[in-house]
Design a protein around this motif. Structure first.
Motif, PDB file in Angstrom:
ATOM      1  N   PHE A   1       0.832  -1.197   0.000  1.00 10.69           N
ATOM      2  CA  PHE A   1       0.000   0.000   0.000  1.00 10.69           C
ATOM      3  C   PHE A   1       0.870   1.251   0.000  1.00 10.69           C
ATOM      4  CE2 PHE A   1      -3.649  -2.396   2.322  1.00 10.69           C
ATOM      5  CZ  PHE A   1      -3.869  -3.133   1.167  1.00 10.69           C
ATOM      6  N   ALA A   2       1.990   1.196   0.733  1.00 12.80           N
ATOM      7  CA  ALA A   2       2.875   2.357   0.782  1.00 12.80           C
ATOM      8  C   ALA A   2       3.595   2.561  -0.543  1.00 12.80           C
ATOM      9  CB  ALA A   2       3.887   2.181   1.915  1.00 12.80           C
ATOM     10  N   VAL A   3       4.095   1.472  -1.126  1.00 10.34           N
ATOM     11  CA  VAL A   3       4.894   1.572  -2.350  1.00 10.34           C
ATOM     12  C   VAL A   3       4.026   1.934  -3.549  1.00 10.34           C
ATOM     13  CG1 VAL A   3       6.314   0.275  -3.974  1.00 10.34           C
ATOM     14  CG2 VAL A   3       6.677   0.019  -1.517  1.00 10.34           C
ATOM     15  N   PHE A   4       2.899   1.231  -3.709  1.00 10.13           N
ATOM     16  CA  PHE A   4       2.070   1.426  -4.896  1.00 10.13           C
ATOM     17  C   PHE A   4       1.040   2.542  -4.726  1.00 10.13           C
ATOM     18  CE2 PHE A   4       3.249  -3.173  -5.176  1.00 10.13           C
ATOM     19  CZ  PHE A   4       4.088  -3.049  -6.262  1.00 10.13           C
ATOM     20  N   GLY A   5       0.655   2.823  -3.489  1.00 15.19           N
ATOM     21  CA  GLY A   5      -0.357   3.854  -3.274  1.00 15.19           C
ATOM     22  C   GLY A   5       0.106   5.228  -3.718  1.00 15.19           C
ATOM     23  N   VAL A   6       1.400   5.495  -3.571  1.00 15.08           N
ATOM     24  CA  VAL A   6       1.915   6.811  -3.949  1.00 15.08           C
ATOM     25  C   VAL A   6       1.847   7.026  -5.454  1.00 15.08           C
ATOM     26  CG1 VAL A   6       4.344   6.149  -4.265  1.00 15.08           C
ATOM     27  CG2 VAL A   6       3.780   8.422  -3.377  1.00 15.08           C
ATOM     28  N   MET A   7       1.735   5.952  -6.227  1.00 14.90           N
ATOM     29  CA  MET A   7       1.654   6.067  -7.683  1.00 14.90           C
ATOM     30  C   MET A   7       0.247   6.419  -8.159  1.00 14.90           C
ATOM     31  SD  MET A   7       3.715   2.512  -8.376  1.00 14.90           S
ATOM     32  CE  MET A   7       3.140   2.455 -10.078  1.00 14.90           C
ATOM     33  N   ALA A   8      -0.744   6.249  -7.289  1.00 13.52           N
ATOM     34  CA  ALA A   8      -2.127   6.372  -7.730  1.00 13.52           C
ATOM     35  C   ALA A   8      -2.483   7.741  -8.299  1.00 13.52           C
ATOM     36  CB  ALA A   8      -3.071   6.011  -6.577  1.00 13.52           C
ATOM     37  N   PRO A   9      -2.133   8.870  -7.654  1.00 13.60           N
ATOM     38  CA  PRO A   9      -2.507  10.168  -8.239  1.00 13.60           C
ATOM     39  C   PRO A   9      -1.920  10.389  -9.632  1.00 13.60           C
ATOM     40  CG  PRO A   9      -1.881  10.434  -5.937  1.00 13.60           C
ATOM     41  CD  PRO A   9      -1.503   9.038  -6.327  1.00 13.60           C
ATOM     42  N   ARG A  10      -0.659   9.976  -9.827  1.00 12.53           N
ATOM     43  CA  ARG A  10      -0.041  10.155 -11.152  1.00 12.53           C
ATOM     44  C   ARG A  10      -0.741   9.296 -12.203  1.00 12.53           C
ATOM     45  NH1 ARG A  10       6.362   9.678 -11.506  1.00 12.53           N
ATOM     46  NH2 ARG A  10       6.071  11.496 -10.152  1.00 12.53           N
ATOM     47  N   LEU A  11      -1.052   8.058 -11.830  1.00 17.27           N
ATOM     48  CA  LEU A  11      -1.771   7.191 -12.765  1.00 17.27           C
ATOM     49  C   LEU A  11      -3.156   7.752 -13.081  1.00 17.27           C
ATOM     50  CD1 LEU A  11      -0.856   3.692 -11.272  1.00 17.27           C
ATOM     51  CD2 LEU A  11      -0.028   4.666 -13.420  1.00 17.27           C
ATOM     52  N   ALA A  12      -3.820   8.317 -12.057  1.00 17.84           N
ATOM     53  CA  ALA A  12      -5.154   8.880 -12.272  1.00 17.84           C
ATOM     54  C   ALA A  12      -5.110  10.082 -13.196  1.00 17.84           C
ATOM     55  CB  ALA A  12      -5.775   9.259 -10.926  1.00 17.84           C
TER      56      ALA A  12
ATOM     57  N   ASN B   1      -7.426   2.027  -2.935  1.00 14.63           N
ATOM     58  CA  ASN B   1      -7.507   2.648  -1.608  1.00 14.63           C
ATOM     59  C   ASN B   1      -7.340   4.153  -1.705  1.00 14.63           C
ATOM     60  OD1 ASN B   1      -8.052   0.828   0.473  1.00 14.63           O
ATOM     61  ND2 ASN B   1      -5.936   0.128   0.606  1.00 14.63           N
ATOM     62  N   VAL B   2      -6.299   4.571  -2.417  1.00 13.98           N
ATOM     63  CA  VAL B   2      -5.982   5.995  -2.496  1.00 13.98           C
ATOM     64  C   VAL B   2      -7.026   6.756  -3.294  1.00 13.98           C
ATOM     65  CG1 VAL B   2      -4.307   7.663  -3.406  1.00 13.98           C
ATOM     66  CG2 VAL B   2      -3.514   5.648  -2.161  1.00 13.98           C
ATOM     67  N   LEU B   3      -7.548   6.141  -4.361  1.00 17.52           N
ATOM     68  CA  LEU B   3      -8.439   6.868  -5.268  1.00 17.52           C
ATOM     69  C   LEU B   3      -9.893   6.894  -4.806  1.00 17.52           C
ATOM     70  CD1 LEU B   3      -7.021   5.855  -8.758  1.00 17.52           C
ATOM     71  CD2 LEU B   3      -6.661   7.963  -7.469  1.00 17.52           C
TER      72      LEU B   3
ATOM     73  N   GLY C   1     -10.196  19.500  -4.667  1.00 12.66           N
ATOM     74  CA  GLY C   1     -10.028  18.136  -5.155  1.00 12.66           C
ATOM     75  C   GLY C   1      -8.571  17.746  -5.240  1.00 12.66           C
ATOM     76  N   ALA C   2      -7.713  18.671  -5.701  1.00 13.79           N
ATOM     77  CA  ALA C   2      -6.280  18.389  -5.775  1.00 13.79           C
ATOM     78  C   ALA C   2      -5.707  18.174  -4.381  1.00 13.79           C
ATOM     79  CB  ALA C   2      -5.556  19.539  -6.468  1.00 13.79           C
ATOM     80  N   GLY C   3      -6.183  18.965  -3.434  1.00 17.88           N
ATOM     81  CA  GLY C   3      -5.707  18.817  -2.060  1.00 17.88           C
ATOM     82  C   GLY C   3      -6.084  17.475  -1.470  1.00 17.88           C
ATOM     83  N   VAL C   4      -7.308  17.029  -1.760  1.00 16.31           N
ATOM     84  CA  VAL C   4      -7.743  15.723  -1.258  1.00 16.31           C
ATOM     85  C   VAL C   4      -6.893  14.614  -1.864  1.00 16.31           C
ATOM     86  CG1 VAL C   4      -9.639  14.068  -1.228  1.00 16.31           C
ATOM     87  CG2 VAL C   4     -10.095  16.463  -0.772  1.00 16.31           C
ATOM     88  N   ALA C   5      -6.635  14.686  -3.176  1.00 16.64           N
ATOM     89  CA  ALA C   5      -5.821  13.659  -3.829  1.00 16.64           C
ATOM     90  C   ALA C   5      -4.424  13.614  -3.235  1.00 16.64           C
ATOM     91  CB  ALA C   5      -5.750  13.924  -5.332  1.00 16.64           C
TER      92      ALA C   5
END
Length: 472
Positions: free
Chosen positions: A98-109, A156-158, A404-408
């Protein structure tokens, strides 16, 4: 709550969300809009319903990969020849992923759109759960588990981002629905895995693989939304009406419509084209407090999901009953995960809720230490109430940012940092259990961690936003 309501009337990101039927009149105000163009907004009602179904099905799949394993941990350890330390490492894999892959979620989104990322996440969960029982050996089991957990991490992140974007006026109730479905999926997997395993012949492999079907079903509602890079864009009139653009709003527009530049609105107006200063999330004390709170509650949750059934089994409780006790702990989140976010959004300070949940956790651990089998149902209930710190943390993510950006950004920071903090906990429990030959030291560790969780949760619950703190 009053602050949250006033924010809705001034934040352009929230006017972009196609939360309800008013989207059609907004389209009608757009210069040059034709009847045919306005008709394009009709499917938005169906899209909103699909998002609701998708959120519920996605949430149902965010924990069975973990709790189904917890119910059969002893059988998996025997089948793969794991030591206590390796089993502890296995229970630490979820927060690590979750720590390693979760940080990638905003960029992927931003690149592919949140719906496409969540859809891919559900497919990854299904593939990982289907492969891992038959991967052969501990290394293959861990690799397939990591694939499933990668899908869980980005989803989780999104989830808070999708809720904030599509339902800006119903953050509390939609977060409650999502958290309730998550708790339902968690408890169902804990309770049903052992009976399903028995029904499938008593082998742990099909008992774990069967949960892949639920994940693959969750792919379906997201498929029609894959091309949707975000909610309906703001109309030029709506952009002109906003006289106080919030910090970080340009990046929020980019997140709403991946494929546009971060400083360019879909409407193309000069006001939206000016890039806003980047939000420096690490300057916010509230962001750090929320990240530590998230990490400590995640530590307690993953220790509970990974080890509580084994604690009861070692106390003389049967495997089936131990799975039911774990399910009771998880099912407490079904009603409370819906109630707590709604109550939290009505309070200016969420600290009192944090304290109540923490005291329930301390009482549950004390009972687990002194009479693990005698009062097992009471301890399971108390620990279930304490684990509802998770929906509270998600709700505070939505409340501690204005845009919205702040929440992400806050969601990615709090969850990634929090899951990093939680990695040693389940592993340490396994090592302490193996070295001491009992559960006294692990339970003492769990109780000790509850105190700082209450402190940082109180700090994270104060009525302020990360944008305000980062700008100072």
């Amino acid at each position: 709550m009053a602050r949250e309501e006033s924010t809705r009337t001034t934040t352009p990101t929230e006017r972009q969300a196609p939360a309800v039927p008013p989207a059609a009149p907004a389209a009608a105000r757009t210069p040059g809009t034709t009847a045919g163009a306005a008709a394009k907004h009709a499917p938005r009602a169906w899209a909103t319903r699909l998002v609701v179904v998708g959120i519920v099905l996605a949430a149902l799949n965010l924990r069975p990969a973990i709790t189904s394993l917890g119910a059969l941990l002893e059988e998996v350890r025997d089948g793969l020849g794991m030591s206590g330390g390796v089993a502890g490492l296995l229970t630490s894999v979820p927060p690590l992923c979750f720590a390693v892959f979760g940080v990638m979620a905003p960029r992927l989104a931003r690149r592919f759109g949140p719906a496409a990322v969540v859809c891919a996440g559900m497919a990854a969960i299904g593939a990982g759960l289907l492969i891992r029982p038959y991967a052969g050996g501990t290394a293959g089991f861990l690799a397939a588990s990591a694939l499933a957990l990668m899908g869980i991490a980005v989803s989780n992140v999104l989830m808070p981002v999708i809720v904030k974007r599509w339902f800006p006026d119903r953050v509390g109730s939609m977060t409650g629905l999502y958290s309730m479905a998550l708790a339902l999926g968690t408890s169902t997997a804990a309770a049903a895995t052992v009976p399903l395993t028995d029904a499938l012949g008593g082998d742990w492999q099909p008992g774990l693989a069967v949960w892949a079907a639920l994940a693959l079903a969750a792919v379906l509602p997201w498929l029609p939304l894959v091309r949707d890079r975000g909610p309906a864009p703001a109309t030029p009139e709506a952009v002109r009406q906003d006289r106080e653009p919030a910090e970080g709003e340009a990046s929020a527009s980019g997140a709403s419509a991946p494929g546009t530049s971060s400083g360019t609105s879909v409407s193309g107006t000069p006001a939206a084209a000016r890039p806003a200063p980047a939000l420096r999330i690490t300057r916010s004390r509230t962001a750090w407090a929320l990240a530590v709170f998230f990490g400590l509650q995640a530590t307690a949750a993953y220790i509970t999901m990974g080890w509580m059934a084994q604690i009861f089994r070692d106390a003389g409780v049967s495997a089936g009953t131990a799975g039911l006790l774990l399910a009771v702990t998880m099912v407490m989140g079904v009603p409370l995960a819906f109630v707590i976010p709604r109550v939290a959004t009505r309070l200016p300070h969420q600290g009192p809720i944090v304290l109540v949940l923490g005291l329930c956790g301390l009482a549950g651990y004390a009972g687990l230490y002194f009479a693990p089998s005698g009062g097992s149902w009471a301890w399971a209930i108390l620990l279930g109430v304490s684990n509802c710190a998770f929906p509270l943390a998600l709700t505070m993510v939505g409340m501690r940012a204005r845009t919205g950006a702040g929440v992400a950004q806050l969601s990615a920071f709090a969850q990634s940092t929090g899951y990093l903090i939680s990695i040693p906990g389940p592993l340490l429990v396994g090592v302490l259990n193996q070295s001491s030959g009992g559960w006294g030291l692990p339970i003492a560790l769990m109780s000790g961690l509850m105190i700082p969780q209450m402190v940082v949760g109180w700090l994270a619950g104060r009525d302020r936003t990360v944008e305000e703190e980062a700008a100072r």
